[in-house]
Design a protein around this motif. Structure first.
Motif, mmCIF file in Angstrom:
data_model
loop_
_atom_site.group_PDB
_atom_site.id
_atom_site.type_symbol
_atom_site.label_atom_id
_atom_site.label_comp_id
_atom_site.label_asym_id
_atom_site.label_seq_id
_atom_site.Cartn_x
_atom_site.Cartn_y
_atom_site.Cartn_z
ATOM 1 N N ALA A 14 17.711 -26.339 34.755
ATOM 2 C CA ALA A 14 18.354 -27.646 34.853
ATOM 3 C C ALA A 14 18.492 -28.179 33.433
ATOM 4 C CB ALA A 14 17.520 -28.603 35.699
ATOM 5 N N VAL A 15 19.725 -28.407 33.007
ATOM 6 C CA VAL A 15 19.987 -28.854 31.637
ATOM 7 C C VAL A 15 20.584 -30.258 31.699
ATOM 8 C CG1 VAL A 15 21.125 -28.323 29.466
ATOM 9 C CG2 VAL A 15 20.428 -26.463 30.982
ATOM 10 N N PHE A 16 19.933 -31.201 31.058
ATOM 11 C CA PHE A 16 20.352 -32.587 31.125
ATOM 12 C C PHE A 16 21.480 -32.869 30.123
ATOM 13 C CE2 PHE A 16 15.841 -32.354 32.356
ATOM 14 C CZ PHE A 16 15.980 -32.719 33.681
ATOM 15 N N TYR A 17 22.227 -33.932 30.394
ATOM 16 C CA TYR A 17 23.415 -34.228 29.604
ATOM 17 C C TYR A 17 23.139 -34.407 28.113
ATOM 18 C CZ TYR A 17 27.023 -34.772 33.211
ATOM 19 O OH TYR A 17 27.955 -34.541 34.180
ATOM 20 N N ASP A 18 21.950 -34.832 27.764
ATOM 21 C CA ASP A 18 21.637 -35.021 26.343
ATOM 22 C C ASP A 18 21.681 -33.714 25.558
ATOM 23 O OD1 ASP A 18 21.357 -37.732 26.584
ATOM 24 O OD2 ASP A 18 19.177 -37.709 26.777
ATOM 25 N N ALA A 19 21.708 -32.582 26.262
ATOM 26 C CA ALA A 19 21.775 -31.285 25.584
ATOM 27 C C ALA A 19 23.179 -30.954 25.100
ATOM 28 C CB ALA A 19 21.288 -30.180 26.519
ATOM 29 N N ILE A 20 24.183 -31.689 25.573
ATOM 30 C CA ILE A 20 25.565 -31.322 25.264
ATOM 31 C C ILE A 20 25.810 -31.281 23.759
ATOM 32 C CG2 ILE A 20 27.981 -32.006 25.451
ATOM 33 C CD1 ILE A 20 27.306 -33.208 28.191
ATOM 34 N N ARG A 21 25.420 -32.345 23.055
ATOM 35 C CA ARG A 21 25.693 -32.403 21.609
ATOM 36 C C ARG A 21 25.026 -31.254 20.855
ATOM 37 N NH1 ARG A 21 25.511 -38.726 19.646
ATOM 38 N NH2 ARG A 21 26.414 -39.689 21.509
ATOM 39 N N PRO A 22 23.687 -31.092 20.955
ATOM 40 C CA PRO A 22 23.047 -30.034 20.163
ATOM 41 C C PRO A 22 23.479 -28.628 20.559
ATOM 42 C CG PRO A 22 21.465 -31.068 21.659
ATOM 43 C CD PRO A 22 22.681 -31.926 21.667
ATOM 44 N N VAL A 23 23.706 -28.383 21.856
ATOM 45 C CA VAL A 23 24.130 -27.044 22.275
ATOM 46 C C VAL A 23 25.550 -26.763 21.802
ATOM 47 C CG1 VAL A 23 24.701 -25.632 24.284
ATOM 48 C CG2 VAL A 23 22.558 -26.920 24.237
ATOM 49 N N ASN A 24 26.418 -27.759 21.934
ATOM 50 C CA ASN A 24 27.795 -27.614 21.453
ATOM 51 C C ASN A 24 27.818 -27.298 19.957
ATOM 52 O OD1 ASN A 24 30.905 -28.419 21.830
ATOM 53 N ND2 ASN A 24 30.174 -29.449 19.998
ATOM 54 N N ASP A 25 27.041 -28.038 19.193
ATOM 55 C CA ASP A 25 27.063 -27.867 17.744
ATOM 56 C C ASP A 25 26.328 -26.605 17.297
ATOM 57 O OD1 ASP A 25 28.462 -30.199 17.796
ATOM 58 O OD2 ASP A 25 26.905 -31.439 16.878
ATOM 59 N N ALA A 26 25.459 -26.066 18.176
ATOM 60 C CA ALA A 26 24.734 -24.839 17.837
ATOM 61 C C ALA A 26 25.668 -23.646 17.706
ATOM 62 C CB ALA A 26 23.665 -24.545 18.889
ATOM 63 N N ILE A 27 26.851 -23.731 18.340
ATOM 64 C CA ILE A 27 27.814 -22.626 18.222
ATOM 65 C C ILE A 27 29.020 -23.024 17.358
ATOM 66 C CG2 ILE A 27 27.105 -21.684 20.446
ATOM 67 C CD1 ILE A 27 29.809 -22.677 21.583
ATOM 68 N N GLY A 28 28.877 -24.139 16.628
ATOM 69 C CA GLY A 28 29.941 -24.566 15.731
ATOM 70 C C GLY A 28 31.047 -25.350 16.390
ATOM 71 N N GLY A 29 30.784 -25.879 17.586
ATOM 72 C CA GLY A 29 31.790 -26.659 18.291
ATOM 73 C C GLY A 29 32.640 -25.811 19.222
ATOM 74 N N VAL A 30 33.366 -26.482 20.106
ATOM 75 C CA VAL A 30 34.183 -25.813 21.121
ATOM 76 C C VAL A 30 35.600 -26.390 21.076
ATOM 77 C CG1 VAL A 30 34.492 -25.428 23.593
ATOM 78 C CG2 VAL A 30 32.201 -25.370 22.605
ATOM 79 N N THR A 31 36.587 -25.520 21.063
ATOM 80 C CA THR A 31 37.981 -25.956 21.012
ATOM 81 C C THR A 31 38.562 -26.058 22.415
ATOM 82 O OG1 THR A 31 38.313 -24.930 18.851
ATOM 83 C CG2 THR A 31 40.284 -25.414 20.151
ATOM 84 N N VAL A 32 39.131 -27.222 22.729
ATOM 85 C CA VAL A 32 39.746 -27.454 24.038
ATOM 86 C C VAL A 32 41.073 -28.174 23.850
ATOM 87 C CG1 VAL A 32 37.513 -27.647 25.232
ATOM 88 C CG2 VAL A 32 38.637 -29.706 24.353
ATOM 89 N N LYS A 33 41.904 -28.143 24.883
ATOM 90 C CA LYS A 33 43.124 -28.943 24.870
ATOM 91 C C LYS A 33 42.858 -30.243 25.612
ATOM 92 C CE LYS A 33 48.083 -28.939 25.826
ATOM 93 N NZ LYS A 33 49.259 -28.163 26.293
ATOM 94 N N VAL A 34 43.204 -31.349 25.001
ATOM 95 C CA VAL A 34 42.977 -32.667 25.595
ATOM 96 C C VAL A 34 44.210 -33.062 26.402
ATOM 97 C CG1 VAL A 34 42.494 -35.102 25.146
ATOM 98 C CG2 VAL A 34 41.505 -33.329 23.665
ATOM 99 N N THR A 35 44.037 -33.249 27.705
ATOM 100 C CA THR A 35 45.159 -33.628 28.569
ATOM 101 C C THR A 35 44.977 -34.999 29.192
ATOM 102 O OG1 THR A 35 44.121 -32.481 30.446
ATOM 103 C CG2 THR A 35 45.704 -31.220 29.132
ATOM 104 N N ASP A 36 43.778 -35.583 29.072
ATOM 105 C CA ASP A 36 43.526 -36.915 29.627
ATOM 106 C C ASP A 36 43.621 -37.971 28.525
ATOM 107 O OD1 ASP A 36 42.963 -36.213 32.379
ATOM 108 O OD2 ASP A 36 41.103 -35.317 31.635
ATOM 109 N N ASP A 37 43.770 -39.215 28.939
ATOM 110 C CA ASP A 37 43.901 -40.325 28.000
ATOM 111 C C ASP A 37 42.520 -40.924 27.706
ATOM 112 O OD1 ASP A 37 44.582 -42.469 26.468
ATOM 113 O OD2 ASP A 37 45.757 -43.496 28.015
ATOM 114 N N PHE A 38 41.996 -40.645 26.510
ATOM 115 C CA PHE A 38 40.689 -41.151 26.088
ATOM 116 C C PHE A 38 40.812 -42.364 25.171
ATOM 117 C CE2 PHE A 38 39.627 -36.845 27.329
ATOM 118 C CZ PHE A 38 38.327 -36.930 27.811
ATOM 119 N N SER A 39 42.025 -42.896 25.008
ATOM 120 C CA SER A 39 42.264 -43.926 23.995
ATOM 121 C C SER A 39 41.403 -45.172 24.186
ATOM 122 C CB SER A 39 43.745 -44.310 23.969
ATOM 123 O OG SER A 39 44.169 -44.759 25.248
ATOM 124 N N ALA A 40 40.988 -45.458 25.432
ATOM 125 C CA ALA A 40 40.194 -46.657 25.685
ATOM 126 C C ALA A 40 38.724 -46.477 25.341
ATOM 127 C CB ALA A 40 40.324 -47.073 27.154
#
Length: 219
Positions: A56-82
């Protein structure tokens, strides 16, 4: 919806009931007991197949795990402007997610597009697919140390019965596999009125469909 053990706050057995699968983790202590109850519910749903381990991996792991592999490239299709300027400006294009943006992309729902959970689930799949592909590429290129990096980055935010050697063996084996996509069982969606007066959508998987999936994947 599946049959599961219902546990009290202190782990006392309150019998079994048909509940939403994700609630199996809720019935427990938020740690090992919850994980074991969830594993038992999944096993029952899949006809009794053995679940060899849990994490069970809690949401707080997202940042350190993501950055442990140098980041992840995705295509942004939703509106995050707000909610985030960087992701808002990236709509319609690819972006390398780092730190806070990775967390927002995977976790946030309110104030993102129409705020639908289905959209967040779609983003989570986009992210996990891209994450897995990058890890596979790193391992195949000889960077097997990335497995240790991921494990140690996740460890403070993870409850698991898997050792680092278990984790490494799974990751190395998985890196040799081709992604077969997501398997979805057939079944029936039902709108159910609860005693509270609220309506909820429930999905009942077809048992024959489940049995065929288990046979195809495991036997």
């Amino acid at each position: 919806m599946t049959e599961m053990q219902v546990l009290g706050e202190n782990g006392e057995d309150k019998g079994t009931a048909k509940r939403q699968l994700s609630l199996a983790y809720h019935y427990g202590d938020g740690a090992g007991l919850s994980c074991r109850n969830a594993a038992a519910a999944v096993s029952g749903l899949l006809g009794g197949i053995t679940i060899d381990g849990y994490a069970a991996v809690f949401y707080d792991a997202i940042r350190p795990v993501n950055d442990a592999i140098g980041g992840v490239t995705v295509k942004v299709t939703d509106d995050f402007s707000a909610i985030d300027t960087i992701l808002g400006d990236a709509k319609g294009s690819e972006i390398l997610l780092k730190g806070r943006q990775a967390y927002i992309f995977v976790h946030e729902r309110q104030m993102v597009g129409e705020g639908l959970n289905q959209d967040r689930m779609r983003r989570q799949k986009v992210y996990t697919d891209a994450f897995s592909a990058k890890v596979k590429d790193l391992i195949r290129s000889g960077d097997s140390a990335v497995i240790n990096d991921i494990y140690y980055a996740a460890e403070p935010y993870m409850v698991t019965d898997l050792s680092l050697s278990d984790f490494s063996a799974i990751a190395l084996n998985a890196s040799a596999y081709e992604d077969g996509g997501t398997v979805t069982p057939e079944g029936e969606n039902m709108i159910v009125m609860y005693e509270s007066g609220n309506e909820y959508e429930e999905f009942y998987a077809d048992e024959t469909s489940i049995a065929n999936i288990v046979k195809e994947l495991y036997y």
